[in-house]
Design an enzyme around this catalytic site. Sequence first.
Site, PDB file in Angstrom:
ATOM      1  N   HIS A 160      57.704  24.190  63.395  1.00 17.69           N
ATOM      2  CA  HIS A 160      59.264  24.400  63.174  1.00 17.69           C
ATOM      3  C   HIS A 160      59.779  25.511  62.977  1.00 17.69           C
ATOM      4  O   HIS A 160      61.297  25.928  63.103  1.00 17.69           O
ATOM      5  CB  HIS A 160      59.094  23.571  62.363  1.00 17.69           C
ATOM      6  CG  HIS A 160      58.915  23.956  61.180  1.00 17.69           C
ATOM      7  ND1 HIS A 160      57.426  23.284  60.301  1.00 17.69           N
ATOM      8  CD2 HIS A 160      59.728  24.093  60.185  1.00 17.69           C
ATOM      9  CE1 HIS A 160      57.788  23.522  59.217  1.00 17.69           C
ATOM     10  NE2 HIS A 160      59.329  23.991  59.254  1.00 17.69           N
ATOM     11  N   ASP A 191      51.605  22.239  64.048  1.00 18.93           N
ATOM     12  CA  ASP A 191      52.719  23.096  63.316  1.00 18.93           C
ATOM     13  C   ASP A 191      52.305  24.576  63.110  1.00 18.93           C
ATOM     14  O   ASP A 191      52.452  25.023  62.577  1.00 18.93           O
ATOM     15  CB  ASP A 191      53.111  22.163  62.189  1.00 18.93           C
ATOM     16  CG  ASP A 191      54.770  22.465  62.081  1.00 18.93           C
ATOM     17  OD1 ASP A 191      55.332  23.150  62.761  1.00 18.93           O
ATOM     18  OD2 ASP A 191      55.338  21.893  61.075  1.00 18.93           O
ATOM     19  N   SER A 269      57.544  27.286  54.553  1.00 20.67           N
ATOM     20  CA  SER A 269      57.188  27.388  55.219  1.00 20.67           C
ATOM     21  C   SER A 269      56.488  28.448  56.033  1.00 20.67           C
ATOM     22  O   SER A 269      57.124  29.357  56.086  1.00 20.67           O
ATOM     23  CB  SER A 269      58.525  26.213  56.361  1.00 20.67           C
ATOM     24  OG  SER A 269      58.949  25.616  55.908  1.00 20.67           O
TER      25      SER A 269
END
Length: 580
Positions: A160, A191, A269
């Site tokens: 993402h 992911d 992230s």
Amino acid sequence: MAGVNKRKRGRKPKSDPPPSTAEDIPSPHIDIDIDDVVFSVSNVELIHPPPPPTSTSQRPRRGRPRKTPNLPQNINPENGKTLKVTSPTRDNKPNGVASLIAPGANGAAAVTSPAMDAVVKVFCVHTEPNYSLPWQRKRQYSSSSSGFVIKGRRVLTNAHSVEHYTQVKLKKRGSDTKYVATVLAIGTECDIALLTVDDDEFWEGVSPVEFGDLPALQDGVTVVGYPIGGDTISVTSGVVSRIEILSYVHGSTELLGLQIDAAINSGNSGGPAFNDKGNCVGIAFQSLKHEDVENIGYVIPTPVIMHFIKDYEKNGAYTGFPILGVEWQKMENPDLRLSMGMKPDQKGVRIRRIDPTAPESMMLMPSDVILSFDGVDIANDGTVPFRHGERIGFSYLVSQKYSGDNAAVEVLRRNSEILNFNIKLATQMRLIPAHNKGRPPSYYIIAGFVFTTVSVPYLRSEYGKDYEYEAPVKLLDKLLHEFRQSPDEQIVVVSQVLVADINIGYEEIVNTQVLAFNGEPVNNLKSLASMVEKCNDEFLKFDLEYQQVVVLQTKTAKSATSDILTTHCIPSAMSEHLRA
């Protein structure tokens, strides 16, 4: 009494903040992009217990306790000033490598300096498709996240973080240079994304991160990355609090995951989570945002990471995680087990439905009881032994396989017959896909009717983030429960009607499924476009949901389409995918 200061009731007056000193560090200006905080908690509340009274004369304040603002850890909550950041304690190793000690729940979790130097900041420019107006793209925006260097001159980050990327750049720790990166593979389900940099200068002085084993409960972990609150590297520590099958928000799948109590904020992230030996045990990727919880973060563990890397190395591209294309029911009720002909020592789960497009549909049947997968017995609740004192859903065994691998499945039929099958596993093709895997949406326009296909991004574009409550019930039912009847089946809808004289009376048709055209079933958007373009009948007749019918004169509809496209500045009546 006169001359005596009486104690006033009510709230204590605020004291003036102390003057700033040379040791104070000015807080940097932060630009936060709202699209960068979708998958992580943007505000972590820091709870500071009140200091105990030092003498009997110091009484605690009456009334409501003073609120502590949500500030970064280097901000003094009393006066809002930035505190001086002290250098971490260094532990001199026998080999001469200094370790940075970050405080953890059980003392400290050490992360070596070379490992931290392998953590990079990822800058990405995104240009998302406009699913409601599929011939356009949205305004581009920028985001920043984290990543880390691994063997083979490659970098790992989250999928993402680079979704719908236009340009990706990487910056090393302590460097002022951004290097243009190339995206090698994007694993939407897990992911994870794999990057590389062609410039040899980027790899100078960087040692790749080594991977460690799956940690145990209460093992210390240190999350390293570049979250909001500053431009330099950040370190947060915690312990592993849970290991189970998790829902991956970005991929809409369920895979093995770690729950930790270290803070994972926007920008973390893609950053690594290290164990006390300095080895990477996971990738930070999402956190739980809820008013009743705090400091719940999630990490992609090494088994999932290694599956992604080996899949890319084996196939030259990411092929995905296979699944067993069945829906199953627990067999915990003794009467249910007895009715299925199970013996007291037999355990398993009952098959409710089978995906017609899955290879399993050729062998398995509804009401079969799956007893084991690859020789591992399945319990009545669908779990299998994991580690000492732990059990996990048997889908974990399936996710360890690769697309195209074979698996031994033992089932019990209604006549108490035990059958063994060797099933070839494949990835699932959903009727309403969770992602378009980077491809732009398809569309077709005739007489102002905009036809497109339904996907989760389309529902989110039309109905917002609460699409699960706002979208039409029939579309949600297909999203949650329907299987594809053929590999190329799609849900085709009239997205909207671009108003013109030819479509008077049809303007209110919105997001309604197209079932048939001139009596022929509509299987997908490409077949619909082909039938309309080749139609020589007098009328174009579209059968929609709820027994609605749209009828247009063929010649008039095709001639009016050009003027409608010009009016709305639409470059083409169909997308590139349909013309191919």
